[in-house]
Design a protein around this motif. Structure first.
Motif, PDB file in Angstrom:
ATOM      1  N   SER A  47      -6.785  -4.606  -6.527  1.00  0.00           N
ATOM      2  CA  SER A  47      -5.808  -3.549  -6.912  1.00  0.00           C
ATOM      3  C   SER A  47      -6.371  -2.321  -6.391  1.00  0.00           C
ATOM      4  N   ASP A  55      -1.424  -0.863  -7.991  1.00  0.00           N
ATOM      5  CA  ASP A  55      -0.719  -1.562  -6.768  1.00  0.00           C
ATOM      6  C   ASP A  55      -1.766  -2.626  -6.790  1.00  0.00           C
ATOM      7  N   PHE A  71       2.343  -8.308  -2.778  1.00  0.00           N
ATOM      8  CA  PHE A  71       2.235  -6.999  -2.884  1.00  0.00           C
ATOM      9  C   PHE A  71       3.047  -6.626  -4.120  1.00  0.00           C
ATOM     10  N   GLU A  72       2.481  -6.096  -4.970  1.00  0.00           N
ATOM     11  CA  GLU A  72       3.194  -5.741  -6.308  1.00  0.00           C
ATOM     12  C   GLU A  72       2.644  -4.366  -6.716  1.00  0.00           C
ATOM     13  N   GLU A  73       3.561  -3.575  -7.199  1.00  0.00           N
ATOM     14  CA  GLU A  73       2.947  -2.243  -8.153  1.00  0.00           C
ATOM     15  C   GLU A  73       3.536  -2.510  -9.577  1.00  0.00           C
ATOM     16  N   ILE A 163       2.088   1.351   1.002  1.00  0.00           N
ATOM     17  CA  ILE A 163       0.780   0.388   0.300  1.00  0.00           C
ATOM     18  C   ILE A 163      -0.414   1.088   0.527  1.00  0.00           C
ATOM     19  N   TYR A 167      -8.268  -1.918  -1.321  1.00  0.00           N
ATOM     20  CA  TYR A 167      -8.025  -2.483  -2.673  1.00  0.00           C
ATOM     21  C   TYR A 167      -9.459  -3.246  -3.102  1.00  0.00           C
TER      22      TYR A 167
END
Length: 182
Positions: A47, A55, A71-73, A163, A167
């Motif tokens: 993240s 994210d 990929f996610e938010e 993005i 991470y």
């Protein structure tokens, strides 16, 4: 002599109880996951947090060759958007790239290629950090990440959805891992 043997047996019994207690404690620590929460990379979630969102990225095989990437938010505990990508490597393994689906498909290219760097800071064989070198910058040239919007979220940005480049390991997949910023 009998008194000395009795004292020795007492010490041995006490030592035995101490060893059993120590084993029970160690077993509870190991099974609780408090100190060894890492999982295999194919179950890991990395993240990047900012003030309003989290994210995340995860892959079907972590960041290994052939992995499908997601990929996610997440905002206030709700999924805002999801995008996709995949991993390919030159000569099978030497340098790996995230092929990230972009929104504009400039010059017929539906993906933006970004070099992947995995950092195993604690040397346990699992990536503590994932660096997608210049992902934000590269995606800005191709309209951003191609995303599907969720839960009523939708934004128009000059460069599209971008993005993070870096991470950090967050947790293992299972249940509802994605939690977003509250």
């Amino acid at each position: 002599m009998l008194l000395w043997l009795a004292k020795q047996e007492g010490r041995q019994a006490m030592l035995r109880k101490f060893i059993i207690a120590l084993c029970v404690f160690a077993g509870s620590v190991l099974t609780s996951g408090c100190c060894f929460a890492k999982c295999s990379d194919d179950q890991a979630i990395w993240s990047a947090d900012n003030n309003t969102a989290r994210d995340i990225v995860y892959g079907s095989k972590g960041f290994d060759y052939g992995s499908d990437l997601i990929f996610e938010e997440w905002r206030k505990g709700k999924l805002a958007w999801r995008g996709k990508g995949s991993v390919t490597c030159s000569n099978g393994a030497s340098i790996c790239y995230a092929q990230i689906e972009n929104a504009k498909q400039l010059e017929g290219a539906s993906t933006t290629d970004v070099i992947i760097e995995e950092i195993d800071a604690d040397r346990d064989g699992h990536a503590d950090w994932i660096v997608l070198a210049a992902a934000k910058q590269q995606l800005s040239y191709s309209g951003g990440l191609k995303v599907q919007w969720f839960n009523g979220f939708h934004e128009e940005a000059e460069y599209g959805v971008l993005i993070p480049n870096i991470y950090r390991f967050l947790t293992c997949r299972g249940g509802s891992p994605l939690m977003g910023k509250q």
